[in-house]
Scaffold this motif. Structure first.
Motif, PDB file in Angstrom:
ATOM      1  N   UNK A   1       1.081  -1.040   0.047  1.00  0.00           N
ATOM      2  CA  UNK A   1      -0.238   0.058   0.572  1.00  0.00           C
ATOM      3  C   UNK A   1       0.446   1.146   0.052  1.00  0.00           C
ATOM      4  N   UNK A   2       0.528   2.160  -1.272  1.00  0.00           N
ATOM      5  CA  UNK A   2       1.766   3.576  -0.655  1.00  0.00           C
ATOM      6  C   UNK A   2       0.455   4.249  -0.221  1.00  0.00           C
ATOM      7  N   UNK A   3       0.757   5.140   0.455  1.00  0.00           N
ATOM      8  CA  UNK A   3       0.709   6.605   1.130  1.00  0.00           C
ATOM      9  C   UNK A   3       1.409   7.794   0.934  1.00  0.00           C
ATOM     10  N   UNK A   4       0.435   8.946   0.967  1.00  0.00           N
ATOM     11  CA  UNK A   4       1.200  10.107   0.511  1.00  0.00           C
ATOM     12  C   UNK A   4       0.669  10.932   1.689  1.00  0.00           C
ATOM     13  N   UNK A   5       1.480  11.758   2.157  1.00  0.00           N
ATOM     14  CA  UNK A   5       1.517  13.092   3.525  1.00  0.00           C
ATOM     15  C   UNK A   5       1.553  14.349   2.741  1.00  0.00           C
ATOM     16  N   UNK A   6       0.940  15.014   2.200  1.00  0.00           N
ATOM     17  CA  UNK A   6       1.112  16.815   1.604  1.00  0.00           C
ATOM     18  C   UNK A   6       1.467  17.320   2.906  1.00  0.00           C
ATOM     19  N   UNK A   7       2.345  18.497   2.944  1.00  0.00           N
ATOM     20  CA  UNK A   7       2.922  19.209   4.099  1.00  0.00           C
ATOM     21  C   UNK A   7       3.619  21.106   3.034  1.00  0.00           C
ATOM     22  N   UNK A   8       3.041  21.853   4.165  1.00  0.00           N
ATOM     23  CA  UNK A   8       3.550  23.114   3.733  1.00  0.00           C
ATOM     24  C   UNK A   8       2.497  24.045   3.322  1.00  0.00           C
ATOM     25  N   UNK A  94      -4.556  21.958  -1.543  1.00  0.00           N
ATOM     26  CA  UNK A  94      -3.863  20.720  -2.621  1.00  0.00           C
ATOM     27  C   UNK A  94      -3.276  19.512  -2.403  1.00  0.00           C
ATOM     28  N   UNK A  95      -3.656  18.733  -3.165  1.00  0.00           N
ATOM     29  CA  UNK A  95      -3.075  17.047  -3.284  1.00  0.00           C
ATOM     30  C   UNK A  95      -2.359  16.247  -4.098  1.00  0.00           C
ATOM     31  N   UNK A  96      -1.462  15.711  -3.122  1.00  0.00           N
ATOM     32  CA  UNK A  96      -0.679  15.231  -4.388  1.00  0.00           C
ATOM     33  C   UNK A  96      -1.748  13.212  -4.371  1.00  0.00           C
ATOM     34  N   UNK A  97      -0.414  12.302  -5.350  1.00  0.00           N
ATOM     35  CA  UNK A  97      -0.906  11.753  -6.131  1.00  0.00           C
ATOM     36  C   UNK A  97       0.168  10.992  -7.115  1.00  0.00           C
ATOM     37  N   UNK A  98      -0.391   9.611  -6.412  1.00  0.00           N
ATOM     38  CA  UNK A  98       0.922   8.664  -7.563  1.00  0.00           C
ATOM     39  C   UNK A  98       0.164   7.737  -7.925  1.00  0.00           C
ATOM     40  N   UNK A  99       0.837   7.402  -8.958  1.00  0.00           N
ATOM     41  CA  UNK A  99       0.239   5.556  -9.761  1.00  0.00           C
ATOM     42  C   UNK A  99       1.678   5.594 -10.364  1.00  0.00           C
ATOM     43  N   UNK A 100       1.524   4.120 -10.879  1.00  0.00           N
ATOM     44  CA  UNK A 100       2.980   3.521 -11.427  1.00  0.00           C
ATOM     45  C   UNK A 100       3.057   3.412 -12.508  1.00  0.00           C
ATOM     46  N   UNK A 101       1.737   4.036 -13.748  1.00  0.00           N
ATOM     47  CA  UNK A 101       1.599   3.514 -15.093  1.00  0.00           C
ATOM     48  C   UNK A 101       1.372   4.742 -15.115  1.00  0.00           C
ATOM     49  N   UNK A 102       0.802   5.711 -15.277  1.00  0.00           N
ATOM     50  CA  UNK A 102      -0.378   6.809 -15.846  1.00  0.00           C
ATOM     51  C   UNK A 102       1.090   7.838 -15.425  1.00  0.00           C
ATOM     52  N   UNK A 103       1.044   8.772 -16.729  1.00  0.00           N
ATOM     53  CA  UNK A 103       1.683  10.164 -16.530  1.00  0.00           C
ATOM     54  C   UNK A 103       1.216  11.647 -17.187  1.00  0.00           C
ATOM     55  N   UNK A 104       0.061  12.000 -16.602  1.00  0.00           N
ATOM     56  CA  UNK A 104      -0.607  13.251 -17.326  1.00  0.00           C
ATOM     57  C   UNK A 104      -1.430  13.783 -15.725  1.00  0.00           C
ATOM     58  N   UNK A 105      -1.786  14.517 -16.344  1.00  0.00           N
ATOM     59  CA  UNK A 105      -3.544  15.020 -15.637  1.00  0.00           C
ATOM     60  C   UNK A 105      -5.165  14.564 -15.192  1.00  0.00           C
ATOM     61  N   UNK A 106      -5.083  13.443 -15.899  1.00  0.00           N
ATOM     62  CA  UNK A 106      -6.710  13.347 -15.296  1.00  0.00           C
ATOM     63  C   UNK A 106      -6.252  12.687 -14.411  1.00  0.00           C
ATOM     64  N   UNK A 107      -7.169  13.244 -13.669  1.00  0.00           N
ATOM     65  CA  UNK A 107      -6.961  12.736 -11.928  1.00  0.00           C
ATOM     66  C   UNK A 107      -7.489  11.105 -11.584  1.00  0.00           C
ATOM     67  N   UNK A 108      -8.792  10.718 -12.276  1.00  0.00           N
ATOM     68  CA  UNK A 108      -8.732   9.796 -11.670  1.00  0.00           C
ATOM     69  C   UNK A 108      -7.941   8.260 -12.364  1.00  0.00           C
ATOM     70  N   UNK A 111      -3.833   6.669  -8.720  1.00  0.00           N
ATOM     71  CA  UNK A 111      -4.570   5.450  -8.112  1.00  0.00           C
ATOM     72  C   UNK A 111      -4.671   5.762  -5.913  1.00  0.00           C
ATOM     73  N   UNK A 112      -3.432   6.457  -5.848  1.00  0.00           N
ATOM     74  CA  UNK A 112      -3.076   6.390  -4.870  1.00  0.00           C
ATOM     75  C   UNK A 112      -3.061   8.420  -4.008  1.00  0.00           C
ATOM     76  N   UNK A 113      -3.852   8.206  -3.009  1.00  0.00           N
ATOM     77  CA  UNK A 113      -3.880   9.833  -2.896  1.00  0.00           C
ATOM     78  C   UNK A 113      -3.199  10.626  -1.655  1.00  0.00           C
ATOM     79  N   UNK A 114      -2.944  12.184  -1.507  1.00  0.00           N
ATOM     80  CA  UNK A 114      -3.046  12.193  -0.013  1.00  0.00           C
ATOM     81  C   UNK A 114      -4.335  12.604   0.814  1.00  0.00           C
ATOM     82  N   UNK A 115      -4.067  13.415   2.039  1.00  0.00           N
ATOM     83  CA  UNK A 115      -5.748  13.704   2.269  1.00  0.00           C
ATOM     84  C   UNK A 115      -5.741  15.414   1.835  1.00  0.00           C
ATOM     85  N   UNK A 116      -4.262  15.838   1.797  1.00  0.00           N
ATOM     86  CA  UNK A 116      -4.293  17.883   1.355  1.00  0.00           C
ATOM     87  C   UNK A 116      -4.146  18.481   2.616  1.00  0.00           C
ATOM     88  N   UNK A 117      -3.681  19.449   2.027  1.00  0.00           N
ATOM     89  CA  UNK A 117      -2.687  20.378   2.694  1.00  0.00           C
ATOM     90  C   UNK A 117      -3.726  21.801   1.828  1.00  0.00           C
TER      91      UNK A 117
END
Length: 123
Positions: A1-8, A94-108, A111-117
């Protein structure tokens, strides 16, 4: 499982700067594309910037091009968003998101998202 945490995030005056950080917990950080998105109240989530696996690709929304810079430090499992010349219209969560195979601007596609800042720019 990939977890993302935003700050700043925070409150800044128009024309000011902030640097957001996205810490990604995974052993294979270099295998993920990371993007930044934002959502203002009453508006749809929108793409801000993305960075490819080895930083070879940098992709920005027209609205932030020349003002925002995305970068990644693979040794620290962290992606940064340096935001300069901030405008009141940049106010959003602002949210950060990660994906292993997609590089682009389409947010859906991400696969993985932070909680936002929250970023608030006062005029």
């Amino acid at each position: 499982q990939v977890q993302l945490v935003e700050s700043g995030g925070g409150l800044v005056q128009a024309g000011g700067s902030l640097r957001l950080a996205c810490a990604v917990s995974t052993r294979t950080f270099g295998s993920y594309v990371v993007g930044w998105f934002r959502q203002a109240p009453g508006k749809e989530r929108e793409f801000v910037a993305a960075i490819s696996w080895r930083s070879a690709g940098l992709y920005y929304a027209d609205s932030v091009k020349g003002r925002f810079t995305i970068s990644r430090d693979n040794a620290k499992n962290t992606v940064y968003l340096q935001m300069n010349s901030l405008k009141p219209e940049d106010t959003a969560v602002y949210y950060c998101a990660a994906d292993a195979s997609y590089y682009g601007s389409n947010w859906p596609e991400y696969d993985y998202w932070g909680q936002g800042t929250q970023v608030t720019v006062s005029s």
